[in-house]
Design a protein around this motif. Structure first.
Motif, short mmCIF file in Angstrom:
data_model
loop_
_atom_site.label_atom_id
_atom_site.label_comp_id
_atom_site.label_asym_id
_atom_site.label_seq_id
_atom_site.Cartn_x
_atom_site.Cartn_y
_atom_site.Cartn_z
N ALA A 78 0.84 -1.21 0.00
CA ALA A 78 0.00 0.00 0.00
C ALA A 78 0.87 1.26 0.00
CB ALA A 78 -0.93 -0.01 1.21
N ALA A 79 1.97 1.23 0.77
CA ALA A 79 2.86 2.40 0.81
C ALA A 79 3.47 2.66 -0.56
CB ALA A 79 3.96 2.19 1.85
N LEU A 80 3.83 1.59 -1.25
CA LEU A 80 4.38 1.75 -2.61
C LEU A 80 3.32 2.33 -3.55
CD1 LEU A 80 6.55 1.21 -4.84
CD2 LEU A 80 5.39 -0.98 -5.21
N LEU A 81 2.11 1.76 -3.50
CA LEU A 81 1.03 2.26 -4.37
C LEU A 81 0.71 3.72 -4.03
CD1 LEU A 81 -1.23 -0.92 -4.31
CD2 LEU A 81 -0.06 0.00 -6.32
N HIS A 82 0.80 4.04 -2.76
CA HIS A 82 0.53 5.42 -2.34
C HIS A 82 1.57 6.37 -2.91
CE1 HIS A 82 0.13 8.96 0.27
NE2 HIS A 82 -1.10 8.55 0.49
N ALA A 83 2.83 5.95 -2.87
CA ALA A 83 3.90 6.80 -3.41
C ALA A 83 3.68 7.03 -4.91
CB ALA A 83 5.26 6.16 -3.15
N ILE A 84 3.27 5.98 -5.62
CA ILE A 84 3.03 6.13 -7.06
C ILE A 84 1.80 7.01 -7.31
CG2 ILE A 84 2.60 4.91 -9.24
CD1 ILE A 84 4.08 2.48 -7.96
N ALA A 85 0.76 6.80 -6.51
CA ALA A 85 -0.45 7.64 -6.64
C ALA A 85 -0.08 9.11 -6.44
CB ALA A 85 -1.52 7.21 -5.64
N HIS A 86 0.79 9.37 -5.49
CA HIS A 86 1.20 10.75 -5.21
C HIS A 86 1.95 11.35 -6.42
CE1 HIS A 86 2.28 14.22 -2.83
NE2 HIS A 86 3.56 14.03 -3.07
N ILE A 87 2.79 10.55 -7.04
CA ILE A 87 3.51 11.00 -8.24
C ILE A 87 2.51 11.34 -9.34
CG2 ILE A 87 5.01 10.23 -10.13
CD1 ILE A 87 6.58 8.60 -7.97
N GLU A 88 1.54 10.46 -9.54
CA GLU A 88 0.57 10.69 -10.62
C GLU A 88 -0.29 11.92 -10.33
OE1 GLU A 88 0.97 9.15 -13.30
OE2 GLU A 88 2.09 7.36 -12.72
N PHE A 89 -0.67 12.10 -9.07
CA PHE A 89 -1.48 13.26 -8.70
C PHE A 89 -0.71 14.55 -9.00
CE2 PHE A 89 -3.60 16.30 -5.87
CZ PHE A 89 -4.93 16.01 -6.13
N ASN A 90 0.56 14.57 -8.62
CA ASN A 90 1.41 15.73 -8.91
C ASN A 90 1.62 15.91 -10.40
OD1 ASN A 90 2.97 17.19 -6.54
ND2 ASN A 90 2.48 15.11 -5.91
N ALA A 91 1.70 14.79 -11.11
CA ALA A 91 1.95 14.87 -12.55
C ALA A 91 0.78 15.55 -13.28
CB ALA A 91 2.20 13.47 -13.12
N ILE A 92 -0.44 15.40 -12.75
CA ILE A 92 -1.59 16.12 -13.32
C ILE A 92 -1.31 17.62 -13.25
CG2 ILE A 92 -4.07 16.59 -13.18
CD1 ILE A 92 -4.40 13.94 -11.61
N ASP A 93 -0.88 18.07 -12.08
CA ASP A 93 -0.60 19.50 -11.91
C ASP A 93 0.58 19.96 -12.75
OD1 ASP A 93 -2.65 20.16 -10.09
OD2 ASP A 93 -1.50 19.36 -8.41
N LEU A 94 1.60 19.13 -12.85
CA LEU A 94 2.78 19.52 -13.65
C LEU A 94 2.38 19.70 -15.11
CD1 LEU A 94 5.40 17.19 -11.98
CD2 LEU A 94 5.59 19.67 -12.13
N ALA A 95 1.51 18.83 -15.61
CA ALA A 95 1.08 18.95 -17.01
C ALA A 95 0.25 20.22 -17.20
CB ALA A 95 0.29 17.71 -17.43
N TRP A 96 -0.70 20.46 -16.29
CA TRP A 96 -1.51 21.68 -16.44
C TRP A 96 -0.67 22.93 -16.27
CZ3 TRP A 96 -5.41 21.43 -19.24
CH2 TRP A 96 -6.37 20.43 -19.15
#
Ligand SMILES: [Fe+2]
Ligand SMILES: [Fe+2]
Length: 265
Positions: A78-96
């Motif tokens: 779960a901690a690993l999946l959470h870290a990846i989810a956090h990257i993807e969430f930030n990546a939405i903002d980086l793209a916008w």
């Protein structure tokens, strides 16, 4: 009535705070752009964004304070999946933010980065579902702010942004993902492996978009692409370590040259 413009749309996505809002707004705005409903004419000034909208949790801590857990336990996975989810969430903002901040680019630049934002929201949704399947959700672990820090460090120059966000951070994702997939193979979590394969495939495209526009800008400024990339890395990330093996085939597909990869090793 005046059409809504793309830059205000990007700003709305950046400001969205909850997980659902960020993902929904991203899908709505990406669809509106693809339909031709958003214009490139705007009166909106470009503002510094110290922190885009985000949920109250995860708590942001320094990178070293994010605990490393073993993958063998459910909590570790779960901690690993959470870290990846956090990257993807930030990546939405980086793209916008790439859309919102840099206004003088050809239409194709916005096509590319709107598509990236859309795919990052998709990735976030996939990983978040896996996290929820393990009994956790986004916000349950601490996270660090390294990705947005890179956005603020590179906000002054689109050339530096293209070098350090897609061509450094996302390219490093190409390097580390196969190793994560191998570790997950020992846990038998095929559903998460499937998600990471999708992400790896799409991320090659994101790095390629970075290479495309980095090359375009170098050309426009009369710079040599490979030398400029090295120079930006040396200036902004003098202590970067490449302890991980480069994913050479993925990087070649994503617009790195053989010479460039040789120099990075
Ligand atoms: Fe992604
Ligand atoms: Fe990406």
């Amino acid at each position: 009535m005046m059409k809504k413009d793309l830059f205000s749309a990007a700003y709305d996505c950046l400001r969205a705070e909850s997980v659902d809002d960020k993902v929904n707004q991203t899908q709505i705005m990406a669809a509106a752009w693809q339909r031709g409903d958003l214009s490139l004419q705007t009166n909106m000034p470009v503002e510094a964004i110290h922190q885009p909208g985000r949920p109250v949790k995860p708590t942001l801590v320094s990178a070293g304070a994010v605990p490393k857990r073993k993958l063998g336990s459910v909590e570790g996975r779960a901690a690993l999946l959470h870290a990846i989810a956090h990257i993807e969430f930030n990546a939405i903002d980086l793209a916008w933010d790439a859309v919102y901040r840099f206004r003088e680019m050809p239409r194709e630049f916005y096509d590319d980065w709107v598509q990236v934002a859309f795919e990052e929201a998709y990735h976030f949704g996939l990983v978040h579902q896996r996290l929820q399947d393990t009994g956790y959700q986004y916000g349950d672990f601490d996270a660090h702010n390294g990705l947005w820090d890179m956005a603020t460090k590179t906000a002054h120059d689109i050339l530096v942004r293209m070098a350090l966000v897609p061509r450094f951070l996302e390219a490093r994702g190409l390097d580390v993902t196969p190793g994560i997939i191998r570790k997950l193979e020992n846990t038998g979590d095929q559903a998460s492996i499937d998600v990471l394969q999708i992400i790896l495939r799409d991320e090659i495209g994101h790095v390629a978009i970075g290479s495309r526009w980095f090359g375009y800008l170098c050309n426009q400024r009369g710079l040599v692409m490979e030398a400029s990339y090295r120079q930006i890395l040396d200036e902004y990330l003098p202590d970067r370590g490449f302890k991980i093996e480069l994913n050479e085939s993925a990087r070649l597909q994503a617009g790195f040259s053989k010479d460039e990869l040789q120099a990075l090793k």
